[in-house]
Every structure is written in C-alpha cells, then in structure tokens.
Design a protein around this motif. Structure first.
Motif, mmCIF file in Angstrom:
data_model
loop_
_atom_site.group_PDB
_atom_site.id
_atom_site.type_symbol
_atom_site.label_atom_id
_atom_site.label_comp_id
_atom_site.label_asym_id
_atom_site.label_seq_id
_atom_site.Cartn_x
_atom_site.Cartn_y
_atom_site.Cartn_z
ATOM 1 N N LYS A 32 0.826 -1.208 0.000
ATOM 2 C CA LYS A 32 0.000 0.000 0.000
ATOM 3 C C LYS A 32 0.863 1.262 0.000
ATOM 4 N N ILE A 41 -2.151 -0.499 -6.778
ATOM 5 C CA ILE A 41 -2.712 -0.797 -5.456
ATOM 6 C C ILE A 41 -4.108 -1.395 -5.589
ATOM 7 N N ASN A 44 -4.516 -5.164 -5.738
ATOM 8 C CA ASN A 44 -4.262 -6.005 -4.563
ATOM 9 C C ASN A 44 -5.439 -6.931 -4.264
#
Length: 270
Positions: A32, A41, A44
């Motif tokens: 992050k 990000i 993820n």
C-alpha cells in the motif's frame, strides 16, 4: 544432551517465525506504499500479495527470484521487503536488440521504475531469461524461492516451458520452493486452447514442474475467482486489466474481475 537439542530446535523455530512475521509486516506496508500507483494498489484485491507470499513461505533473509516481472508489479513489494535482509533477482526478458518493440518497452519501463526509487530498488539484481540461449536466472543452487505470476501460458506459446521449469529447478537450493500463480483452465482443455486463451490447466502446470524434478507440496485457492468461466472471446485478456474488447460488455467483465487463478507450491527435493 536432549535438552540442549530441544533448546536449539526451539530457537530455530522461533527465529524462523520471527523472520516470517517481519517479512509479512513489510509486505503489508509496501503493498500500500506511496511508491505504488493507485492502479497497481487497486489490483491487490485480485492478486492478494500478502496471502500469496505467505503461502509461498517467503521470509526475511531469503534469496528470491521472480521470473519475468514485466513492469514490476510484484517488484514494488518484494524488492523493498527484501532490501538489506536478503536478495531479490528480477529475471526479465532479454535485453537484446532483436526483442520485439513491446518487450523493449517493458524493459524500459522496468528500468525507469528502478531508477526512480533507488531507495527501494538499489539492490535489485537484474538477470535475463531468454530460452534456450539464456537460462541462468541466478547462480545454481542459491535461491530459496523462485516465484512466477501468470507466465506459464507465455512459455507454452513460445515452446520453451520445459526449459524454463528446468532453469527454475537449477536456480533453487535443495528444499527450495517454487511458487506458481497462473490463469486456470477447465480440466481437459486442449494444449492449443490453453495457448490461445491464456488459461492453463493445473494438470499441465504440475506436469511441467514434475518433469523438471519438482514435487507438488500444496495448492491454495487464494487467487480463485468463481465468477470467471475461463471462456471469453479474447481469452483471459477479455477481463481486466487488459479489457481487449474495449467498451464492449465492459461493465460485465469488470463485474467478473480478474481471472480465476491456481496457486501452486512445489519443492525441489532434498
């Protein structure tokens, strides 16, 4: 004597757990991190880097080789987590002038990423994997972990999957782990369809690994996606992040999300 042996065994187990916990903490931080784009990000939730690396038992102090890291999605997590506490090899495409433009572009982007954040990437060791000419991804028998994410279908298309698995086997120490994440085809899918669609059967990946000398240790559904039928007009590239069909049924494919993936852990026998 038995008490001393048990004491040292306890110390070793404690140290191993501590190294694992420290690495997992670093991964949670860097996945992050501010050095990552919002786009990376956002992925993820599909790629589950924390759970995946924990399943592959990656720990602080290890030598880790990532095969074909592309523009460095996992590099952003692995390299800083291992910096000063292990080694990270990025075994990418050939740097040769005969590369197609798209590979040259990926190599350029990866190089620019490393140069942009020397505080994170100064210890990255870049090697080349271009079978059959270049297959030495790291010194033989030195890697604790070799990891590859969504690449097996590319090796199959190139006709050198066996060469790559042999190269990974050579790089690993005895007892070392090979971690593979790959788009998952339905059992019985033909090799031709696997290459065309980008989805590979678990049986095919296991066969490549076992032919190279590996033994299957475990499977995980960390990266599974039950919404994915693995049957799309442009294969796996129909889904995000590629979205090859553009705006055609875009919302439908965004709702499915990224592909259903197998997560397999193999060991190089002692």
């Amino acid at each position: 004597m038995k008490r001393i042996s048990l004491f040292f065994i306890s110390i070793c187990i404690f140290s191993s757990l501590a190294y694992a916990a420290s690495f997992n903490k670093s991964v949670a931080h860097y996945m992050k991190g501010e050095h990552r784009s919002d786009k990376n990000i956002a992925r993820n939730i599909y790629r589950h880097p924390g759970k995946t690396l924990k399943f592959f038992d990656v720990r602080e102090g290890m030598t880790v080789v990532e095969i074909w890291p592309s523009t460095g999605w996992y590099t952003e997590i692995l390299a800083p987590s291992l910096k000063g506490k292990g080694k990270y090899y990025a075994a990418g495409f050939s740097q040769g002038e005969n590369n197609p433009d798209w590979r040259k572009n990926i190599n350029r982007q990866f190089k620019e990423k490393l140069q942009a954040h020397p505080d994170l990437y100064s210890e990255v060791i870049v090697t080349e994997l271009a079978p059959p000419e270049q297959t030495l991804i790291a010194p033989a028998g030195t890697a604790d972990r070799v990891l590859t994410f969504r690449n097996v279908h590319n090796w199959m298309k190139g006709g050198y999957a066996d060469d790559v698995f042999a190269s990974m086997f050579t790089a690993l120490k005895s007892g070392g782990i090979l971690g593979v994440v790959e788009h998952r085809a339905k059992p019985g899918t033909s090799v031709e369809k696997q290459i065309e669609s980008g989805y590979v059967t678990e049986a095919q990946v296991i066969a490549y690994a076992e032919n190279a000398g590996f033994k299957l240790l475990a499977k995980s559904e960390i990266n599974a996606n039950k919404k994915d039928s693995a049957d799309h007009p442009k294969g796996v590239w129909t889904l995000p992040p590629s979205l090859r069909l553009g705006d055609v049924d875009k919302e439908k494919y965004l709702a499915i999300g990224e592909s259903d993936r197998m997560t397999l852990k193999f060991v190089k026998p002692e």
